[in-house]
Design an enzyme around this catalytic site. Structure first.
Site, mmCIF file in Angstrom:
data_model
loop_
_atom_site.group_PDB
_atom_site.id
_atom_site.type_symbol
_atom_site.label_atom_id
_atom_site.label_comp_id
_atom_site.label_asym_id
_atom_site.label_seq_id
_atom_site.Cartn_x
_atom_site.Cartn_y
_atom_site.Cartn_z
ATOM 1 N N SER A 259 -2.221 0.119 -3.804
ATOM 2 C CA SER A 259 -0.986 0.396 -3.058
ATOM 3 C C SER A 259 -0.051 -0.790 -3.165
ATOM 4 C CB SER A 259 -1.314 0.730 -1.602
ATOM 5 O OG SER A 259 -0.869 -0.301 -0.753
ATOM 6 N N LYS A 260 1.239 -0.490 -2.931
ATOM 7 C CA LYS A 260 2.261 -1.531 -2.973
ATOM 8 C C LYS A 260 1.917 -2.672 -2.045
ATOM 9 C CE LYS A 260 5.819 1.794 -3.222
ATOM 10 N NZ LYS A 260 7.066 2.359 -2.834
ATOM 11 N N ARG A 261 1.208 -2.349 -0.988
ATOM 12 C CA ARG A 261 0.921 -3.358 0.022
ATOM 13 C C ARG A 261 -0.285 -4.222 -0.337
ATOM 14 N NH1 ARG A 261 3.322 0.861 2.001
ATOM 15 N NH2 ARG A 261 1.456 2.071 1.628
#
Ligand code: GLU
Ligand code: ZN
Length: 491
Positions: A259-261
């Site tokens: 994920s982007k996070r």
């Protein structure tokens, strides 16, 4: 697929830091454009004022430049479809939304969030599709007045045709979506702000995009966009429906979607650790593509020459940091030495350097660089590997000291010092023989004999080839450091 008319786009939203998934998308689009002699369009999807930032926009441009991508149309370079920032194209979207409504392809939906939720829950409970049910498709003028008198503010919804949509995904082959699975969807917010669902296909149409290559997470928007495209074609706004290809998911730790996070997915992390752009791109290209079964390492030119979307593998790709580093290490080795020394420069200065700037010695650096080049995975490792040359005393590393300094290490070090004193300091080979002989005198193999010498001189058990390191550091400093270690062992 070698024709000059391919037009692909890379169209990120400037939210947060660029991530590796985004870079993979840019890479595949760019490689496809370059392979076909087509056009790579860079567009900024910044219609969400609450989430977009100027800082993130600047970072996107800076990242693409660092990666070595050039764009044929887009911010700063312009082009026939300028502007390429959606925030500067709002009038266009407004006009298109109105035309769609006039032609009956879109309508005002007055349902409130709670009404939608209630009906969604009821549909679910009845085991029916839970998307928008089409309630406002036929709102008459009286009903409209009543809604407006109630103070309701409508969104604009696109009317999906009641037909099955089939398309051939460039990566996945033929895909079919039935109408129950693709309900009418919002394209303009109640406050008049156009949504991604509208602006993305509208710009693809106006910018005459021929191939849409993007992540699999966007697959569900493709049937909607195809339907919208058909409406735009009818209105004379779009020419041809583009081909779509969806790049496989990238899986991270624990086989979960990266994920982007995830810190692991931040492009800045790779830059800061000293990945080479060519190493990172080589690795990212393997997330869904390969040059050949037996060649993992290749240049971007080799990739461009061979790249075809049809060869992209639809199965999820696994992100493997170790493999990324190994591939980067190969690219570090492929640099010519001069290029390597120049690229290390940032890590030899503040804030990374642990030595005083005036203690840096260019000649020593040039002498050690070729030895470092064959051993680094990422450029940031250079600092620790060469600090022994520039620090007045070797770095202190307790764990290394404890590991190397055993019983008898003092005796070994004394003999080593004697032998090194008599050695030829213009020859690493001669220094090696000196330490070998010292080891023999104490019944130790070279590996065991060399460990205390290495820690005494460089501070660490792991480092660059020892005898070359000693030669470059010089006789005087080497022997002084052995003395200092002996003093410490005696204390
Ligand atoms: N702005 C969209 C995103 O960053 C683009 C998606 C697409 O390629 O259609 O997710
Ligand atoms: Zn409604």
């Amino acid at each position: 697929m070698a024709n000059g008319s391919v037009r692909v786009r890379f169209c990120p939203s400037p939210t947060g830091n660029p991530h590796v998934g985004l870079v993979r998308t840019a890479l595949f689009n760019w490689a496809f454009a370059r392979h076909t002699g087509g056009t790579f369009v860079f567009r900024i999807e910044d219609t969400d004022a609450a989430r977009d930032s100027e800082e993130s926009y600047e970072q996107l441009l800076d990242s693409l430049r660092w990666l070595g991508f050039t764009w044929d149309e887009g911010p700063e370079v312009g082009g026939p479809h300028a502007p390429y920032r959606q925030s500067q194209r709002m009038d266009t979207y407004k006009e298109v939304a109105e035309k769609l409504q006039e032609a009956g392809h879109a309508y005002h939906c007055y349902c409130t969030a709670s009404e939608l939720e209630e009906r969604r829950d009821a549909a679910r409970a009845a085991g029916k599709p839970s998307g928008y049910d089409g309630k406002c498709r036929e709102v008459g003028p009286e009903q409209k007045d009543r809604y407006e008198a109630e103070g309701r503010e409508p969104i604009v919804r696109f009317r999906m045709p009641d037909e099955t949509i089939t398309f051939t995904d460039l990566v996945r082959g033929e895909l079919t979506f039935t109408p129950e699975n693709v309900p009418d969807y919002g394209i303009v917010r109640a406050n008049g702000a156009p949504l991604y669902t509208l602006v993305n296909p509208v710009d693809d149409a106006l910018m005459e995009i021929t191939h849409v290559l993007r992540g699999e997470d966007l697959l569900s928007s493709t049937p909607r966009q195809i339907a919208l495209y058909k409406a735009l074609t009818e209105l004379g706004i779009a020419k041809e429906i583009p081909s779509f290809g969806h790049l496989p998911y990238v899986m991270g730790e624990g086989n979960k979607k990266l994920s982007k996070r995830d810190p692991q997915s931040s492009l800045n992390l790779y830059r800061e650790r000293g990945f080479l752009p060519e190493g990172l791109l080589n690795y990212l290209s393997l997330l869904g593509w390969s040059l050949s079964a037996d060649q993992d390492i290749f240049t971007i030119e080799e990739m461009v020459a061979a790249f075809d979307v049809a060869d992209v593998n639809p199965n999820p790709a696994r992100f493997d940091l170790k493999k990324a580093e190994a591939i980067n290490a190969d690219h570090v080795r492929l640099l010519d030495v001069k290029d390597f020394t120049e690229r290390c420069a940032p890590w030899l200065k503040a804030p990374f350097a642990t030595w005083a700037p005036e203690d840096f010695d260019e000649a020593k650096w040039e002498a050690i660089a070729p030895h470092a080049q064959t051993r680094l995975k990422v450029l940031s490792e250079i600092t620790e590997n060469v600090d022994f040359l520039f620090l007045p005393e070797p770095a202190e590393d307790e764990a290394s000291w404890a590991k190397a300094m055993k019983e008898g290490s003092d005796a070994l070090l004394r003999t080593a010092k004697e032998k090194l004193e008599a050695a030829d300091w213009t020859s690493a080979e001669s220094l090696k023989e000196a330490v070998l002989a010292a080891g023999q005198a104490h019944g130790l193999k070279l590996g065991k004999a060399q460990a205390p010498v290495r820690v005494a001189v460089t501070g660490r058990t792991i480092g660059l080839p020892l005898f070359e390191s000693l030669e470059i550091l010089g006789k005087e400093k080497t022997l002084t450091r052995i003395d200092a270690a002996l003093a410490k062992l005696g204390a």
